[in-house]
Design an enzyme around this catalytic site. Structure first.
Site, short mmCIF file in Angstrom:
data_model
loop_
_atom_site.label_atom_id
_atom_site.label_comp_id
_atom_site.label_asym_id
_atom_site.label_seq_id
_atom_site.Cartn_x
_atom_site.Cartn_y
_atom_site.Cartn_z
N GLU A 45 -0.32 1.01 -5.71
CA GLU A 45 -0.26 -0.13 -4.81
C GLU A 45 -0.28 -1.46 -5.57
OE1 GLU A 45 -3.58 0.33 -2.11
OE2 GLU A 45 -3.60 2.49 -2.48
N HIS B 127 0.84 -1.21 0.00
CA HIS B 127 0.00 0.00 0.00
C HIS B 127 0.88 1.26 0.00
CE1 HIS B 127 -3.22 2.71 0.80
NE2 HIS B 127 -4.07 1.81 1.24
#
Length: 328
Positions: A302, A190
Site C-alpha cells: 500500500e 490500500h
C-alpha cells in the site's frame, strides 16, 4: 434478425480505425468497466472509486477481493484498491481528523465519473500499438454527506485516475485545497494483490528501510536488515523506504512468488509503503473477510503518505500515484 454467429464484434468501429478500448456502465450505473482490445480489463465501483477487479488478457485476476465484500454501498469494500483519505487509521490526537472514522471518508463516498481518455504508444520491443485507457473520477466537499461534512468541514477537490495498460495499472490521486485555510491530509492506496500461496512469496525493495510495526501496538521505529521480507504470520508495517542514488530515483517494491517476479510497485511522491497480511487470527476476526483462509492468497502493498501529515495551504495541491506492473 442477426444470427448469433454473425453478430458484429463489440470492438468493431469505424472502418480503417484500429479497435479502441471499450468503457461500459453497469445497469445501475454503480460500476465502470474498461476493456482493452487485447482483453485486459479493470472495473471500478463508484462507491469509494474502489477498483474491484483488474484482469490480464487471459482473464486472470490480479487483485484479491473478499467473497464477503459489500459492493452495494453499505460499507467500505474489503479488497481491491480502497482509497484512504484524509486520515490513515484513526487519529484521536489530531484535531482536524479526530472525529473521522477509520481511513476517512473517500472509500465510503460516492464518486462522480468524469470521463475517459486513451493513449497509444509503440513499445520498443514491438511494432504493435500499445493502447491504454484512463478513467477519471471526482469527489469534492460539495458531494459529501452531512455527517462527513460536519466531521471534516473543509472545501476540497479530489481527482482520482485509474489507467489500464497492457501489463500495468496506474492509480493517482490529486488533492486540492479549495478552502481559505490550510488543512492536513494523509493518503494511501490500500492495494490487495492476489497471490497463489503467501508461503512462497518474498518482497524486495524494503531492505534497510525504517518501519513501524503495528502488530500488538505501535513499536518504536526499526530497520529491516534483511533484503527480502517473507510472510509467516500477521504483518502490519509502515515502511519508509530509502530512495535510489538520486532524489528522483524510487526503488520499486517487488513481489516475488516461487522465485519469479509477479508484481512490481513503483511509487510517485508517496514516501511510505504499508505491508499487511492479517494471517489466521485477524482474518477470523474480520466479519467481511472470506474465505477465512483467504490470507493465503493475498498481500497488501500500500503506497501512501501516512507517517506524517501533508499540510496544504489554501490553493495548494498534492499528487501521489502508484504503478503496478505484473509479469506473466
Amino acid at each position: 434478425m442477426v444470427g448469433k454467429g454473425n453478430k458484429p464484434s463489440m470492438l468493431a468501429s469505424t472502418p480503417g480505425l484500429a479497435p479502441q478500448p471499450q468503457v461500459t456502465f453497469s445497469d445501475d450505473n454503480g460500476r465502470v468497466t474498461a476493456v482493452l482490445p487485447t482483453g485486459e480489463s479493470v472495473e471500478v465501483l463508484l462507491y469509494g472509486a474502489t477498483v474491484i477487479s483488474w484482469k490480464d488478457k487471459n482473464g486472470d485476476e490480479k487483485l484479491w477481493l473478499s467473497k464477503a465484500a459489500k459492493l452495494d454501498g453499505s460499507k467500505a469494500v474489503r479488497g481491491g484498491i480502497p482509497l484512504v483519505f484524509p486520515v490513515f487509521g484513526t487519529a484521536p490526537d489530531h484535531e482536524q481528523t479526530s472525529k473521522l472514522p477509520q481511513h476517512g471518508f473517500a472509500r465510503t463516498s460516492r464518486w462522480e465519473f468524469l470521463g475517459k481518455s486513451t493513449s497509444e504508444s509503440t513499445p520498443a520491443s514491438s511494432t504493435a500499438a500499445d493502447l491504454s485507457v484512463k478513467l477519471d473520477f471526482g469527489l469534492s466537499s460539495a458531494g459529501l454527506d452531512s455527517d462527513a461534512k460536519s466531521k471534516w468541514p473543509y472545501a476540497f477537490n479530489l481527482i482520482y485516475s485509474v489507467t489500464l495498460g497492457r501489463e500495468s495499472l496506474t492509480t493517482s490521486l490529486v488533492v486540492s485545497n479549495d478552502d481559505d485555510k490550510p488543512f492536513d491530509v494523509q493518503v494511501l492506496l490500500h492495494t490487495y494483490l492476489r497471490v497463489k500461496d503467501i508461503s512462497s512469496v518474498s518482497i524486495t525493495g524494503l531492505g534497510s528501510a525504517t518501519y513501524i510495526d503495528k502488530v500488538g501496538g505501535v513499536s518504536p521505529p526499526q530497520t529491516q536488515s534483511a533484503s527480502e521480507l517473507t510472510i509467516s504470520g500477521e504483518v502490519d508495517r509502515v515502511y519508509t523506504p530509502k530512495d535510489g542514488a538520486s532524489p528522483t530515483e524510487v526503488v520499486p517494491v517487488t513481489v516475488v512468488e516461487g522465485g519469479k517476479t509477479k508484481f512490481t510497485v513503483v511509487r510517485d511522491n508517496l514516501s511510505n509503503v504499508v505491508v499487511w497480511n492479517p494471517w489466521v487470527d485477524k482474518a477470523n476476526g474480520l466479519g467481511d473477510f472470506e474465505p477465512k483462509d483467504g490470507y493465503k492468497n493475498m498481500l497488501c502493498i500500500e503506497p501512501g503518505s501516512v507517517s506524517g501529515w501533508q499540510t496544504l495551504e489554501a490553493g495548494d495541491a498534492f499528487e501521489g500515484a502508484q504503478t503496478i506492473s505484473f509479469s506473466y
